[in-house]
Design a protein around this motif. Structure first.
Motif, PDB file in Angstrom:
ATOM      1  N   VAL A 113      -2.251  -4.802  10.345  1.00 26.00           N
ATOM      2  CA  VAL A 113      -1.723  -3.547  11.020  1.00 26.00           C
ATOM      3  C   VAL A 113      -2.380  -2.822   9.720  1.00 26.00           C
ATOM      4  N   PRO A 114      -2.766  -2.154   9.517  1.00 28.73           N
ATOM      5  CA  PRO A 114      -3.728  -1.262   7.972  1.00 28.73           C
ATOM      6  C   PRO A 114      -2.558  -0.171   7.738  1.00 28.73           C
ATOM      7  N   LEU A 115      -2.360   0.109   7.403  1.00 30.86           N
ATOM      8  CA  LEU A 115      -1.509   1.046   5.470  1.00 30.86           C
ATOM      9  C   LEU A 115       0.089   0.346   6.625  1.00 30.86           C
ATOM     10  N   ALA A 116       0.202  -0.893   6.540  1.00 31.17           N
ATOM     11  CA  ALA A 116       1.378  -0.994   6.778  1.00 31.17           C
ATOM     12  C   ALA A 116       2.401  -0.516   5.810  1.00 31.17           C
ATOM     13  N   HIS A 117       2.556  -0.005   4.899  1.00 28.01           N
ATOM     14  CA  HIS A 117       2.840   0.859   4.362  1.00 28.01           C
ATOM     15  C   HIS A 117       3.193   2.301   3.556  1.00 28.01           C
ATOM     16  N   GLY A 118       2.448   2.499   4.385  1.00 28.71           N
ATOM     17  CA  GLY A 118       1.422   4.352   4.244  1.00 28.71           C
ATOM     18  C   GLY A 118       0.222   4.249   3.142  1.00 28.71           C
ATOM     19  N   ALA A 119      -0.478   5.839   2.981  1.00 22.35           N
ATOM     20  CA  ALA A 119      -0.941   6.171   1.400  1.00 22.35           C
ATOM     21  C   ALA A 119      -0.360   6.752   0.429  1.00 22.35           C
ATOM     22  N   GLY A 120      -0.783   6.736  -0.293  1.00 25.17           N
ATOM     23  CA  GLY A 120      -0.557   7.983  -1.512  1.00 25.17           C
ATOM     24  C   GLY A 120       0.351   7.566  -2.714  1.00 25.17           C
ATOM     25  N   ALA A 121       1.034   8.256  -2.884  1.00 25.78           N
ATOM     26  CA  ALA A 121       1.406   7.858  -5.180  1.00 25.78           C
ATOM     27  C   ALA A 121       2.847   6.636  -4.627  1.00 25.78           C
ATOM     28  N   PRO A 122       3.291   6.016  -5.891  1.00 25.02           N
ATOM     29  CA  PRO A 122       4.417   5.680  -5.283  1.00 25.02           C
ATOM     30  C   PRO A 122       5.622   6.419  -5.731  1.00 25.02           C
ATOM     31  N   VAL A 123       6.387   5.314  -4.759  1.00 23.17           N
ATOM     32  CA  VAL A 123       7.643   6.324  -4.818  1.00 23.17           C
ATOM     33  C   VAL A 123       9.132   5.543  -5.937  1.00 23.17           C
ATOM     34  N   ASP A 124       9.038   7.247  -7.169  1.00 27.08           N
ATOM     35  CA  ASP A 124      10.262   6.690  -7.975  1.00 27.08           C
ATOM     36  C   ASP A 124      11.122   7.759  -7.882  1.00 27.08           C
ATOM     37  N   ASP A 125      11.672   8.448  -6.702  1.00 25.38           N
ATOM     38  CA  ASP A 125      13.318   8.690  -6.725  1.00 25.38           C
ATOM     39  C   ASP A 125      13.645   8.977  -5.052  1.00 25.38           C
ATOM     40  N   GLU A 126      15.154   8.828  -5.647  1.00 26.57           N
ATOM     41  CA  GLU A 126      15.847   8.663  -4.761  1.00 26.57           C
ATOM     42  C   GLU A 126      14.889  10.011  -3.097  1.00 26.57           C
ATOM     43  N   ASP A 127      14.764  10.951  -3.694  1.00 22.81           N
ATOM     44  CA  ASP A 127      14.713  12.282  -2.502  1.00 22.81           C
ATOM     45  C   ASP A 127      12.960  11.536  -2.035  1.00 22.81           C
ATOM     46  N   SER A 128      12.711  10.929  -2.827  1.00 15.14           N
ATOM     47  CA  SER A 128      11.266  10.603  -2.259  1.00 15.14           C
ATOM     48  C   SER A 128      11.348   8.903  -1.403  1.00 15.14           C
ATOM     49  N   ALA A 129      11.856   8.229  -1.619  1.00 20.09           N
ATOM     50  CA  ALA A 129      12.274   7.340  -1.584  1.00 20.09           C
ATOM     51  C   ALA A 129      12.517   7.694   0.523  1.00 20.09           C
ATOM     52  N   ALA A 130      13.973   8.635   0.415  1.00 21.64           N
ATOM     53  CA  ALA A 130      14.628   8.503   2.045  1.00 21.64           C
ATOM     54  C   ALA A 130      13.640   8.809   2.598  1.00 21.64           C
ATOM     55  N   LYS A 131      12.407  10.443   2.040  1.00 16.69           N
ATOM     56  CA  LYS A 131      11.860  10.765   2.753  1.00 16.69           C
ATOM     57  C   LYS A 131      11.099   9.669   3.579  1.00 16.69           C
ATOM     58  N   ALA A 132      10.943   9.025   2.369  1.00 18.86           N
ATOM     59  CA  ALA A 132       9.382   7.334   2.774  1.00 18.86           C
ATOM     60  C   ALA A 132      10.597   6.603   3.880  1.00 18.86           C
ATOM     61  N   ALA A 133      11.784   5.942   3.585  1.00 12.86           N
ATOM     62  CA  ALA A 133      12.622   5.889   4.121  1.00 12.86           C
ATOM     63  C   ALA A 133      12.891   6.006   5.959  1.00 12.86           C
ATOM     64  N   SER A 134      12.836   7.039   6.025  1.00 16.50           N
ATOM     65  CA  SER A 134      12.278   8.202   7.213  1.00 16.50           C
ATOM     66  C   SER A 134      11.222   8.637   7.826  1.00 16.50           C
ATOM     67  N   GLN A 135      10.215   7.783   7.196  1.00 16.46           N
ATOM     68  CA  GLN A 135       8.927   7.886   8.372  1.00 16.46           C
ATOM     69  C   GLN A 135       9.148   7.325   9.087  1.00 16.46           C
ATOM     70  N   THR A 136       8.211   7.724  10.386  1.00 17.42           N
ATOM     71  CA  THR A 136       7.394   6.836  11.383  1.00 17.42           C
ATOM     72  C   THR A 136       6.604   7.121  11.537  1.00 17.42           C
ATOM     73  N   THR A 137       5.685   8.481  10.609  1.00 19.94           N
ATOM     74  CA  THR A 137       3.995   8.410  10.852  1.00 19.94           C
ATOM     75  C   THR A 137       3.182   8.522   9.674  1.00 19.94           C
ATOM     76  N   LEU A 138       2.937   7.344   9.601  1.00 16.06           N
ATOM     77  CA  LEU A 138       2.520   6.817   7.965  1.00 16.06           C
ATOM     78  C   LEU A 138       1.289   7.804   7.510  1.00 16.06           C
ATOM     79  N   VAL A 139       1.494   8.427   6.654  1.00 18.95           N
ATOM     80  CA  VAL A 139      -0.282   9.536   6.302  1.00 18.95           C
ATOM     81  C   VAL A 139      -0.968   8.735   5.446  1.00 18.95           C
ATOM     82  N   TYR A 140      -2.203   9.035   5.162  1.00 19.32           N
ATOM     83  CA  TYR A 140      -3.111   8.229   5.384  1.00 19.32           C
ATOM     84  C   TYR A 140      -3.987   9.389   3.926  1.00 19.32           C
ATOM     85  N   ASN A 141      -4.115   9.126   2.855  1.00 21.57           N
ATOM     86  CA  ASN A 141      -4.817  10.031   1.710  1.00 21.57           C
ATOM     87  C   ASN A 141      -5.859   9.117   1.202  1.00 21.57           C
TER      88      ASN A 141
END
Length: 194
Positions: A97-125
């Motif tokens: 399973v490639p990019l199982a947790h997606g790609a990008g910078a670490p998530v360090d605040d509640e808004d970003s964590a909520a966005k990552a939790a609801s993300q169904t399509t993982l983005v590649y960067n």
């Protein structure tokens, strides 16, 4: 558990993670040399598996976590962002399973964590998020994985005789920061995240 000094002496690299099979069978270790090793202690030998995933320009350089599922099947994950399912009968992964947790910078605040939790399509960067923790719940088909994307992700594993798959579940557990370890206690207690 496998002594990391013994692994370093035997293989020339340090062991970054290890998991012992139930009943004292063969320990499994992963390391900074991008290999998995299944140790046959009685025979004083080991099997070597090389999960060399390439994601964009990023080549996996370390196996950061591994988990024995049975005497013949196991999981691995690392800095390539992939979760792999293995069999002792093959030198290549059964499922990746490639990019199982997606790609990008670490998530360090509640808004970003909520966005990552609801993300169904993982983005590649081009910068996969390292998988830093794997855990399974005994007597279930659940796999938990952790990284730095603000969530612990849940996956469904196949029954032992089914076609090998690792299917994502829609449920996630929000967390802030990095998940360095996962531990699921026996019984009805909630999981422990570190």
């Amino acid at each position: 558990c496998l002594d990391a000094r013994a692994a370093a002496t035997t293989t020339g690299s340090s062991s970054s993670s290890s998991s012992s099979s139930r009943g004292g069978g063969w320990p499994l270790s992963g390391g900074g040399d991008a290999t998995l090793r299944l140790w046959k202690l009685k025979d004083e030998s080991h099997l070597v598996f090389r999960p060399r995933a390439v994601v964009g320009r990023h080549v996996g350089r370390s196996v950061d976590c591994c988990k024995l599922l049975s005497p013949t099947t196991f999981l691995s994950a690392g800095d390539d962002g992939a979760i792999s399912s293995w069999s002792t009968r093959r030198k290549k992964p059964l499922v990746v399973v490639p990019l199982a947790h997606g790609a990008g910078a670490p998530v360090d605040d509640e808004d970003s964590a909520a966005k990552a939790a609801s993300q169904t399509t993982l983005v590649y960067n081009d910068n996969p998020r390292w998988i830093t923790a794997l855990e399974t719940q005994r007597a279930t088909d659940l796999l938990f994985s952790g990284s730095c994307d603000g969530v612990v992700r849940l996956w469904r594993l196949p029954a032992p005789d089914d076609t090998p798959t690792i299917d994502p579940l829609p449920t996630t557990i929000p967390v802030l920061g990095y998940v360095n370890a996962l531990c699921l206690p026996h019984g009805q207690q909630p999981p422990f995240l570190a």
